[in-house]
Design an enzyme around this catalytic site. Structure first.
Site, mmCIF file in Angstrom:
data_model
loop_
_atom_site.group_PDB
_atom_site.id
_atom_site.type_symbol
_atom_site.label_atom_id
_atom_site.label_comp_id
_atom_site.label_asym_id
_atom_site.label_seq_id
_atom_site.Cartn_x
_atom_site.Cartn_y
_atom_site.Cartn_z
ATOM 1 N N THR A 170 33.498 -6.763 80.260
ATOM 2 C CA THR A 170 34.162 -6.239 81.460
ATOM 3 C C THR A 170 34.268 -7.371 82.463
ATOM 4 O O THR A 170 33.719 -8.461 82.258
ATOM 5 C CB THR A 170 33.365 -5.071 82.090
ATOM 6 O OG1 THR A 170 32.149 -5.589 82.654
ATOM 7 C CG2 THR A 170 33.034 -3.994 81.079
ATOM 8 N N ASP A 171 34.984 -7.118 83.584
ATOM 9 C CA ASP A 171 35.120 -8.169 84.598
ATOM 10 C C ASP A 171 33.763 -8.583 85.167
ATOM 11 O O ASP A 171 33.536 -9.762 85.454
ATOM 12 C CB ASP A 171 36.030 -7.690 85.737
ATOM 13 C CG ASP A 171 37.483 -7.625 85.309
ATOM 14 O OD1 ASP A 171 37.837 -8.306 84.323
ATOM 15 O OD2 ASP A 171 38.259 -6.892 85.953
ATOM 16 N N CYS A 172 32.882 -7.602 85.354
ATOM 17 C CA CYS A 172 31.574 -7.934 85.941
ATOM 18 C C CYS A 172 30.543 -8.315 84.890
ATOM 19 O O CYS A 172 29.514 -8.921 85.202
ATOM 20 C CB CYS A 172 31.055 -6.791 86.805
ATOM 21 S SG CYS A 172 31.056 -5.174 86.001
ATOM 22 N N TYR A 173 30.820 -7.946 83.622
ATOM 23 C CA TYR A 173 29.943 -8.323 82.508
ATOM 24 C C TYR A 173 30.819 -8.899 81.397
ATOM 25 O O TYR A 173 31.097 -8.241 80.393
ATOM 26 C CB TYR A 173 29.182 -7.104 81.986
ATOM 27 C CG TYR A 173 28.194 -6.502 82.965
ATOM 28 C CD1 TYR A 173 27.025 -7.177 83.297
ATOM 29 C CD2 TYR A 173 28.423 -5.245 83.523
ATOM 30 C CE1 TYR A 173 26.105 -6.620 84.177
ATOM 31 C CE2 TYR A 173 27.511 -4.690 84.401
ATOM 32 C CZ TYR A 173 26.353 -5.378 84.732
ATOM 33 O OH TYR A 173 25.445 -4.830 85.602
ATOM 34 N N THR A 211 27.043 -12.932 82.518
ATOM 35 C CA THR A 211 26.354 -11.642 82.428
ATOM 36 C C THR A 211 26.903 -10.826 81.263
ATOM 37 O O THR A 211 28.030 -11.037 80.804
ATOM 38 C CB THR A 211 26.517 -10.843 83.732
ATOM 39 O OG1 THR A 211 27.910 -10.713 84.011
ATOM 40 C CG2 THR A 211 25.807 -11.526 84.887
#
Length: 389
Positions: A141-144, A72
């Site tokens: 980022t960790d989620c992206y 992502t």
């Protein structure tokens, strides 16, 4: 105010469903009102379709790039065919402005400050079924976690793509001249020195907001033809002027009302959306819009009976006054005279040049007319009025 004729949109829609609605384009309505008068026209006509096809700089595409993987991404910067889009929204949402130029435009490399390809051309390419290059950068980022994605996409690959135009369909506009001794390059096109041409942009008696000058029917939630598909009015556009000086017919004597519009690009047609490049100015886009006006009473019939000779356009000097924010009007010109190809300004005969395609404006109005006559398009009630003074 009471009227002898009073219809509702619900009643008109029922006639549309039954195939009994009388629909005229605005050009036809002008002749009908002249022939039979406003009261009889109000009784006999149910809908008037208006249209315009003109450069509309304040336009663009709100889109979502999707998450194709393998990781992502939260896009911080996005380019479509090297045209920058604004990505400071959320995750993979972005907005592409029609006037944003390509960063590697070949014309700009030869003539700095001049561009031949921009956001409007990207939008046209997508609508025409052509593939484009999409590039996205992010900080991770960790989620992206992804920091870079590049791929080739078509309109079908974008999960969401809406034409979202902050300011369209100007209600009247300037007729532009140049009294200086050098040619100047403007959003109204090139203006020759010593007032050798006057450029103007409106569809005259076909123009949507000149047929509903006081916004009696057009407002938030009005369903329209936009770019060959179905669109919607979101309300007043940016730079909307609610209280201009008006003629007895309610027509503004200067640039006045504007509309904010939206529509799903996946239902549109590139015939009615064209990327443009103006020499010395930059990129823009031509947008086709058609708006239905329900004939609820004789007042609205009277408004839709507007003729080109009723419309007075302000002449402004883009060479001396306009760039200095001195927006004074030199005189007004009759739109019928402008259409003739030559007008008189300050005692001089000046060739007049349209930027709006009257033929395409009429085609937009007639296309919407055919949709309504076939029962494929019903009218909607405005949910909020647009200020009109």
């Amino acid at each position: 105010m009471s009227f002898s004729v009073n219809k509702t949109i619900a009643q008109i829609n029922e006639r549309i469903r039954k195939g009994k609605a009388v629909v005229l384009n605005a050009e036809e309505m002008t002749e009908a009102v002249k022939r039979m008068g406003k009261e009889k026209a109000a009784r006999e006509v149910d809908v008037v379709t208006t249209g315009t096809f003109s450069p509309m700089c304040s336009s663009g595409m709100l889109f979502n790039t999707g998450q194709p993987g393998p990781q992502t991404i939260k896009t911080a910067k996005v380019w479509l065919n090297n045209v920058p889009a604004y990505a400071g929204i959320a995750a993979v949402d972005a907005y592409l402005g029609a006037t944003e130029p390509s960063e590697d435009d070949p014309l700009n490399k030869v003539y700095p400050g001049q561009f031949k390809y921009g956001g409007g051309h990207v939008i046209e390419d997508l609508l025409a079924g052509r593939s484009i290059n999409l590039k996205a950068q992010a900080y991770g980022t960790d989620c992206y976690p992804s920091k870079l994605q590049e791929r080739v996409v078509s309109l079908a690959d974008l999960p969401y793509a809406q034409l979202l135009n902050p300011r369209n369909c100007y209600q009247n506009y300037n007729a532009a001249i140049n009294t200086t001794k050098r040619i100047i390059y403007t959003y109204m096109g090139p203006l020759k020195p010593n007032m050798q041409n006057v450029n103007y942009a409106t569809a005259g008696k076909l123009s949507p907001l000149l047929n509903d000058p006081l916004f009696r029917t057009i407002g938030l939630g009005t369903k329209i033809f936009l770019g060959g598909g179905v669109g919607w009015v979101l309300g007043a556009g940016t730079q909307h002027v609610a209280k201009p000086q008006r003629t007895e017919r309610g027509l503004p004597l200067s640039a006045a009302g504007t509309l904010m519009l939206k529509g799903d690009m996946k239902g549109m047609n590139s015939r009615y959306i064209r990327g443009l490049s103006f020499l010395g100015y930059g990129c823009t886009i031509a947008v086709g819009v058609a708006i239905p006006i329900p004939i609820l009473n004789e007042e609205i019939a009277w408004f839709t009976g507007v003729d080109d000779s009723d419309i007075l356009m302000p002449v402004k000097d883009y060479g001396r006054d306009y760039p200095n924010c001195d927006f004074k009007t030199i005189q007004h010109l009759n739109f019928a005279d402008l259409k003739s190809g030559e007008v008189e300004i300050m005692g001089n005969k000046v060739p007049s040049v349209p930027l709006t395609s009257y033929a395409m404006s009429l085609e937009c109005a007639n296309t919407l007319k055919s949709w309504i006559e076939k029962g494929d398009f019903l009218l909607t009630e405005a949910q909020e009025a647009i200020p009109a003074g």
